[in-house]
Design a protein around this motif. Structure first.
Motif, mmCIF file in Angstrom:
data_model
loop_
_atom_site.group_PDB
_atom_site.id
_atom_site.type_symbol
_atom_site.label_atom_id
_atom_site.label_comp_id
_atom_site.label_asym_id
_atom_site.label_seq_id
_atom_site.Cartn_x
_atom_site.Cartn_y
_atom_site.Cartn_z
ATOM 1 N N VAL A 91 51.814 33.480 42.952
ATOM 2 C CA VAL A 91 50.561 33.206 43.655
ATOM 3 C C VAL A 91 49.585 34.337 43.384
ATOM 4 C CG1 VAL A 91 49.513 32.769 45.904
ATOM 5 C CG2 VAL A 91 51.865 32.024 45.465
ATOM 6 N N PHE A 92 48.359 33.985 43.025
ATOM 7 C CA PHE A 92 47.333 35.004 42.783
ATOM 8 C C PHE A 92 46.609 35.333 44.078
ATOM 9 C CE2 PHE A 92 42.995 36.344 42.096
ATOM 10 C CZ PHE A 92 43.181 37.401 41.220
ATOM 11 N N ALA A 93 46.203 36.604 44.205
ATOM 12 C CA ALA A 93 45.439 37.017 45.389
ATOM 13 C C ALA A 93 44.581 38.239 45.084
ATOM 14 C CB ALA A 93 46.382 37.337 46.546
ATOM 15 N N TYR A 94 43.524 38.398 45.869
ATOM 16 C CA TYR A 94 42.763 39.642 45.925
ATOM 17 C C TYR A 94 43.093 40.325 47.247
ATOM 18 C CZ TYR A 94 39.620 38.149 42.104
ATOM 19 O OH TYR A 94 39.096 37.759 40.892
ATOM 20 N N ILE A 95 43.244 41.644 47.228
ATOM 21 C CA ILE A 95 43.491 42.398 48.455
ATOM 22 C C ILE A 95 42.612 43.635 48.461
ATOM 23 C CG2 ILE A 95 45.458 43.670 47.455
ATOM 24 C CD1 ILE A 95 46.724 43.566 50.299
ATOM 25 N N HIS A 119 38.721 29.076 45.695
ATOM 26 C CA HIS A 119 39.787 29.945 45.193
ATOM 27 C C HIS A 119 39.763 31.228 46.029
ATOM 28 C CE1 HIS A 119 40.371 27.205 41.838
ATOM 29 N NE2 HIS A 119 39.066 27.226 41.627
ATOM 30 N N ALA A 120 40.317 32.284 45.525
ATOM 31 C CA ALA A 120 40.267 33.575 46.216
ATOM 32 C C ALA A 120 38.863 34.142 46.016
ATOM 33 C CB ALA A 120 41.319 34.513 45.635
ATOM 34 N N PHE A 121 38.142 34.352 47.112
ATOM 35 C CA PHE A 121 36.740 34.772 47.019
ATOM 36 C C PHE A 121 36.570 36.264 47.273
ATOM 37 C CE2 PHE A 121 36.052 30.209 47.999
ATOM 38 C CZ PHE A 121 35.245 29.897 46.907
ATOM 39 N N LEU A 122 35.955 36.948 46.306
ATOM 40 C CA LEU A 122 35.707 38.378 46.437
ATOM 41 C C LEU A 122 34.712 38.722 47.546
ATOM 42 C CD1 LEU A 122 35.692 39.358 42.662
ATOM 43 C CD2 LEU A 122 37.250 40.255 44.397
ATOM 44 N N PRO A 123 33.590 38.009 47.702
ATOM 45 C CA PRO A 123 32.661 38.361 48.782
ATOM 46 C C PRO A 123 33.300 38.251 50.155
ATOM 47 C CG PRO A 123 31.647 36.823 47.238
ATOM 48 C CD PRO A 123 33.102 36.873 46.892
ATOM 49 N N TRP A 124 34.231 37.335 50.311
ATOM 50 C CA TRP A 124 34.914 37.130 51.593
ATOM 51 C C TRP A 124 35.787 38.342 51.923
ATOM 52 C CZ3 TRP A 124 38.432 32.240 52.620
ATOM 53 C CH2 TRP A 124 38.404 31.936 53.981
ATOM 54 N N VAL A 125 36.510 38.829 50.902
ATOM 55 C CA VAL A 125 37.333 40.025 51.100
ATOM 56 C C VAL A 125 36.449 41.227 51.431
ATOM 57 C CG1 VAL A 125 38.931 41.653 50.003
ATOM 58 C CG2 VAL A 125 39.172 39.192 49.579
ATOM 59 N N LYS A 126 35.380 41.386 50.662
ATOM 60 C CA LYS A 126 34.513 42.558 50.837
ATOM 61 C C LYS A 126 33.843 42.573 52.210
ATOM 62 C CE LYS A 126 30.846 45.248 48.635
ATOM 63 N NZ LYS A 126 30.131 45.533 49.909
ATOM 64 N N PRO A 145 42.706 33.420 37.705
ATOM 65 C CA PRO A 145 41.426 33.742 37.063
ATOM 66 C C PRO A 145 41.558 33.828 35.543
ATOM 67 C CG PRO A 145 41.975 35.321 38.802
ATOM 68 C CD PRO A 145 43.213 34.536 38.507
ATOM 69 N N THR A 146 40.462 33.583 34.883
ATOM 70 C CA THR A 146 40.425 33.756 33.430
ATOM 71 C C THR A 146 39.459 34.874 33.047
ATOM 72 O OG1 THR A 146 38.682 32.089 33.173
ATOM 73 C CG2 THR A 146 40.977 31.328 33.020
ATOM 74 N N ALA A 147 38.873 35.528 34.047
ATOM 75 C CA ALA A 147 37.916 36.600 33.773
ATOM 76 C C ALA A 147 37.869 37.562 34.951
ATOM 77 C CB ALA A 147 36.526 36.014 33.519
ATOM 78 N N VAL A 148 37.435 38.772 34.675
ATOM 79 C CA VAL A 148 37.241 39.775 35.725
ATOM 80 C C VAL A 148 36.131 39.293 36.662
ATOM 81 C CG1 VAL A 148 36.477 42.140 36.198
ATOM 82 C CG2 VAL A 148 38.031 41.674 34.290
ATOM 83 N N ASN A 149 36.297 39.565 37.944
ATOM 84 C CA ASN A 149 35.344 39.179 38.986
ATOM 85 C C ASN A 149 35.275 37.667 39.202
ATOM 86 O OD1 ASN A 149 34.803 41.858 39.410
ATOM 87 N ND2 ASN A 149 32.723 41.820 38.586
ATOM 88 N N ALA A 150 36.305 36.952 38.794
ATOM 89 C CA ALA A 150 36.380 35.530 39.136
ATOM 90 C C ALA A 150 36.378 35.414 40.654
ATOM 91 C CB ALA A 150 37.652 34.913 38.567
ATOM 92 N N GLY A 151 35.696 34.413 41.174
ATOM 93 C CA GLY A 151 35.614 34.260 42.620
ATOM 94 C C GLY A 151 34.480 35.045 43.230
ATOM 95 N N SER A 152 33.505 35.441 42.415
ATOM 96 C CA SER A 152 32.347 36.167 42.936
ATOM 97 C C SER A 152 31.384 35.240 43.666
ATOM 98 C CB SER A 152 31.592 36.866 41.800
ATOM 99 O OG SER A 152 32.399 37.849 41.188
ATOM 100 N N SER A 153 31.491 33.948 43.373
ATOM 101 C CA SER A 153 30.625 32.973 44.027
ATOM 102 C C SER A 153 31.364 31.647 44.142
ATOM 103 C CB SER A 153 29.328 32.771 43.236
ATOM 104 O OG SER A 153 29.599 32.071 42.024
ATOM 105 N N GLU A 154 30.816 30.771 44.942
ATOM 106 C CA GLU A 154 31.455 29.465 45.157
ATOM 107 C C GLU A 154 31.336 28.572 43.930
ATOM 108 O OE1 GLU A 154 32.014 26.407 48.893
ATOM 109 O OE2 GLU A 154 30.438 27.909 48.928
ATOM 110 N N THR A 155 30.350 28.851 43.078
ATOM 111 C CA THR A 155 30.143 28.026 41.876
ATOM 112 C C THR A 155 30.853 28.587 40.654
ATOM 113 O OG1 THR A 155 28.068 29.203 41.422
ATOM 114 C CG2 THR A 155 27.925 27.171 42.712
ATOM 115 N N ASP A 156 31.567 29.687 40.824
ATOM 116 C CA ASP A 156 32.274 30.307 39.711
ATOM 117 C C ASP A 156 33.320 29.350 39.132
ATOM 118 O OD1 ASP A 156 33.184 32.792 38.173
ATOM 119 O OD2 ASP A 156 35.024 32.176 39.176
#
Length: 359
Positions: A91-95, A119-126, A145-156
């Motif tokens: 399972v993928f996650a941001y922490i 997906h896992a959203f970076l703004p939500w964590v921040k 993710p397939t790229a760095v900063n995936a999940g930076s927005s809802e349209t990503d």
């Protein structure tokens, strides 16, 4: 084998074709019911969830996917989820953690459960980190993710279903995708909701195990389908300090919106009706919803609140006008963090009715 034997006997018996067909249909129904009852038994005995509750997953850093820029400091990780077809899942996650978090000054924390299409959203964590909370946001649909900063927005769109190449190894697979509860009649370990709930329990355990986190102050919030997952999870695991299901709730089989279609099947009602376990959800809960939602309806949120407030008078229900439905709209209301602060930081309590109106 017993079923096959009976079927062969029926085929050779002196019965009309119609009788044979009726009898075989009944056997298949009983066999399906038996398999389904074994799934219920497995869940009720908590063979999966009890194990999850008592398991602390290892968070394995994926250095090449660690966020940069605005989100630097947040880590990309994977952890072992529930078993699927005899294989472990990844399972993928941001922490992320507030800058002042350490073992001598542990902070509260929250599990962030996304909804459909998310997906896992970076703004939500921040935003939780900025408020002084540790936070973990996992992908509950088997994506990576397939790229760095995936999940930076809802349209990503930089996400792909299935294990990323560097994480593929013998004995592992990715978790199931959201199937709208279509797998409720199958084996428990193949059900999407089984994995989503298990992943949430495990993510909370990972937070509790970190010395920078106050283990007794870990909450959960979910948006839309994530609200549904959260509503079910708190009935299986009542160690959460607080819960904030947004949009989604219990009583979805009585919903006046299209979500009812996903919860009208008898197997889904038997296995995944959150209301059946609300008597176990004794943590403070904020039920938050939009009063004109096309996906959910306020009767479900209201009934969920009326059930859980009997268990904990600190529960609250908030129906917001012109809230709209999206992940951003779901995590922005100030009531959410104010409620969390009131529970784990000694903050001001949300206003509530001293007695409910009637009539």
């Amino acid at each position: 084998k017993a079923q096959e034997s009976i079927e062969e006997t029926l085929k050779s018996a002196k019965l009309t074709d119609a009788d044979k067909k009726s009898a075989l249909a009944k056997i298949e129904e009983l066999a399906d019911r038996s398999e389904h009852e074994s799934n219920i038994e497995a869940l009720l005995k908590a063979k999966g969830f009890e194990k999850a509750i008592n398991t602390t997953p290892v968070l394995n850093e994926i250095a090449e996917l660690n966020p940069t820029g605005t989100y630097s400091g947040i880590k990309a990780v994977w952890y072992e989820g529930m078993t699927k077809n005899g294989r472990k899942t990844k399972v993928f996650a941001y922490i992320g953690f507030p800058e002042n978090a350490d073992a001598s000054s542990p902070v509260p924390a929250v599990v962030l459960v996304h909804g459909g299409g998310g997906h896992a959203f970076l703004p939500w964590v921040k935003m939780w980190n900025d408020r002084g909370y540790a936070a973990i946001a996992m992908d509950n649909t088997g994506y990576f993710p397939t790229a760095v900063n995936a999940g930076s927005s809802e349209t990503d769109t930089t996400w792909r279903y299935g294990l990323m190449k560097s994480l593929k190894e013998e004995g592992y697979t990715n978790a199931p995708n959201n199937d709208g509860m279509g797998s409720s009649a199958g084996k428990a370990e193949n059900m999407w909701m089984y994995h989503a709930v298990g992943q949430t329990i495990l993510a909370a355990n990972a937070l509790r195990a970190d010395s920078r986190v106050a283990a007794d102050k870990v909450g959960v919030t979910g948006i839309s389908w994530g609200g549904v997952i959260s509503s079910i999870t708190i009935g299986w695991d009542n160690r959460f300090a607080l819960a904030v299901p947004v949009y989604g709730s219990g009583y979805l089989d009585e919903s006046l919106a299209w979500m009812k279609n996903n919860f009208s099947g008898k197997e889904t009602i038997q296995l995944w009706s959150a209301k059946d376990r609300f008597d176990r959800a004794d943590m403070p809960i904020l039920w938050l919803c939009w009063n004109d939602d096309s996906c959910f309806s306020v009767n479900s949120n209201s009934k969920s609140y009326l059930d859980t407030v009997k268990v904990n008078p600190a529960d609250r229900l908030s129906m917001i006008n012109k809230m709209y439905h999206s992940h951003g709209c779901g995590w922005n209301p100030g009531e959410i963090m104010m409620f969390a602060d009131s529970v784990v930081k000694g903050g001001a309590t949300l206003t509530g009715f001293a007695s409910q109106p009637s009539g």
